[in-house]
Design a protein around this motif. Structure first.
Motif, short mmCIF file in Angstrom:
data_model
loop_
_atom_site.label_atom_id
_atom_site.label_comp_id
_atom_site.label_asym_id
_atom_site.label_seq_id
_atom_site.Cartn_x
_atom_site.Cartn_y
_atom_site.Cartn_z
N THR A 59 2.82 26.94 6.40
CA THR A 59 4.28 26.95 6.27
C THR A 59 4.93 26.54 7.59
N ASN A 62 4.52 22.76 8.07
CA ASN A 62 5.43 21.97 7.23
C ASN A 62 6.86 22.05 7.77
N GLU A 135 2.12 16.20 -1.34
CA GLU A 135 1.17 17.34 -1.25
C GLU A 135 -0.18 16.90 -1.82
N ASN A 139 -1.44 21.91 -5.23
CA ASN A 139 -1.80 23.27 -5.67
C ASN A 139 -1.37 23.54 -7.11
N ARG A 171 -4.81 21.45 1.65
CA ARG A 171 -6.19 21.29 1.15
C ARG A 171 -6.61 19.82 1.20
N CYS A 196 -4.57 23.12 6.55
CA CYS A 196 -4.87 24.54 6.83
C CYS A 196 -6.34 24.72 7.22
#
Ligand SMILES: Cc1ncc(COP(=O)(O)O)c(C=O)c1O
Length: 339
Positions: A59, A62, A135, A139, A171, A196
């Motif tokens: 977070t 981003n 993204e 997710n 990811r 991450c």
């Protein structure tokens, strides 16, 4: 407990804990922590970016990207189910003063023509588009891989309009391992990338953001403003280095386990796959089952299995380094019994 709620639930390995204990450290706000510097250099090299920065979380990474790329009053294009839009507590609005403009994608991938049509700024009444976010993996779309060609096309359009592209690659390594495409190819379609260390790669803390030298210089200042300038933080960077040096290829096992679980689940009556399984996330739809989401999750929990609710009649399982093939067999047997 077999914990399939997320790939964030893993515990650092013994080797990671030892590396934390032994890490060489310095004051990272002065740029003097050798372990952090090594992690950032390693990450930048893997991504093919000039520089990288260790940040506290996905977070934060981003949000720093939004703060560097945008001015207040601008608009950020994101996919309608993106983590940045759904799950970051409107941080881009709160911190960068921007509004988000959502585009509904297909398996997480926005149609480049929709992106082009959403770009604004000519008219005096309109906000200017300040950033486009992608993204990958996605997710909410069940760990879907956004195709490289899709990213290339969006980047081409963005460049034509002089708009930066940020990749929320929480990811990204899952996308790379599953597709065989190097992370640097995905990163090449972006101006900044966040990934991450603390998800499938198994580190206890942290993310990386990467981009051009000028971007990272500004990002470093925003990280400081947000209170993310840490001191002898090599103790946290050390497991991050192990994550990058040793845990990338291991993601393959999570993908194998996810496939095994998905294949077994579809043979259980009342269960349907909500999305195709490409990486480590499985979303099932239990509308046709004889149990509610809550009942099934509770029954699983009583049998030592944790999974997560993911919307009406939807349950999400995420494979991770704490889950073995035997665990998958057990999960399938238990669900079979319950339903
Ligand atoms: C796609 C995506 N982006 C960003 C994040 C945020 O990462 P963090 O929990 O480290 O803030 C997550 C976390 O689950 C995520 O799934």
């Amino acid at each position: 407990m077999i914990d399939l709620r997320s790939d964030t639930v893993t515990k650092p390995s013994e080797k990671m804990r030892k590396a934390m204990y032994e890490a060489e450290v310095g004051d990272d706000v002065y740029g003097e922590d050798p372990t952090v510097n090594k992690l950032e250099e390693t990450a930048a090299a893997i991504l093919g970016k000039e520089k990288a920065l260790f940040v506290t979380s996905g977070t934060q990474g981003n949000q720093i990207a939004g703060l560097v790329h945008c001015r207040a009053g601008q608009e950020v294009i994101v996919e309608s189910q993106a983590h940045i839009f759904l799950y970051e507590a409107a941080a881009m609005s709160a911190f960068a003063g921007v509004q988000t403009r959502t585009i509904t994608g297909k398996r997480g991938a926005m149609n480049p023509l929709d992106v082009k049509a959403a770009i604004r700024g000519e008219d005096i009444h309109e906000p200017e588009t300040g950033l486009i976010c992608i993204e990958n993996t996605h997710n909410k779309a069940g760990g879907a891989i956004v195709p490289l060609d899709n990213m290339k096309e969006i980047y081409r359009i963005a460049q034509e309009h002089h708009i930066p592209v940020h990749l929320d690659g929480a990811r990204l390594f899952n996308a790379s391992v599953a597709s065989g495409i190097p992370v640097s190819d995905f990163a090449a379609c972006t101006d900044s990338v966040q990934f991450c260390l603390s998800k499938g790669l198994g580190a206890p803390v942290g993310s990386i953001i990467a981009g051009a030298e000028e971007f990272i210089a500004k990002a470093r200042k925003w990280r400081k403003r947000l209170g993310g300038g840490l001191r002898q933080v090599g103790v946290l960077a050390a497991p991050g280095l192990i994550a990058l040096n040793e845990n990338i290829d291991r993601l393959f096992e999570d993908h194998e386990n996810a496939k095994l679980l998905a294949e077994g689940l579809v043979n259980i009556s009342g269960i349907e796959l909500e999305t195709k399984v490409e990486t480590n996330i499985i979303i099932i739809n239990i509308t046709k089952a004889n149990k509610t989401t809550e009942e099934l999750l509770n029954a699983l929990y009583e049998n030592g299995i944790a999974a997560g609710a993911f919307g009406p009649n939807l349950i999400r399982f995420v494979t991770n380094n704490g889950v073995t093939k035997n665990d998958i067999d057990k999960v399938l047997a238990v669900i079979h019994n319950i339903l």
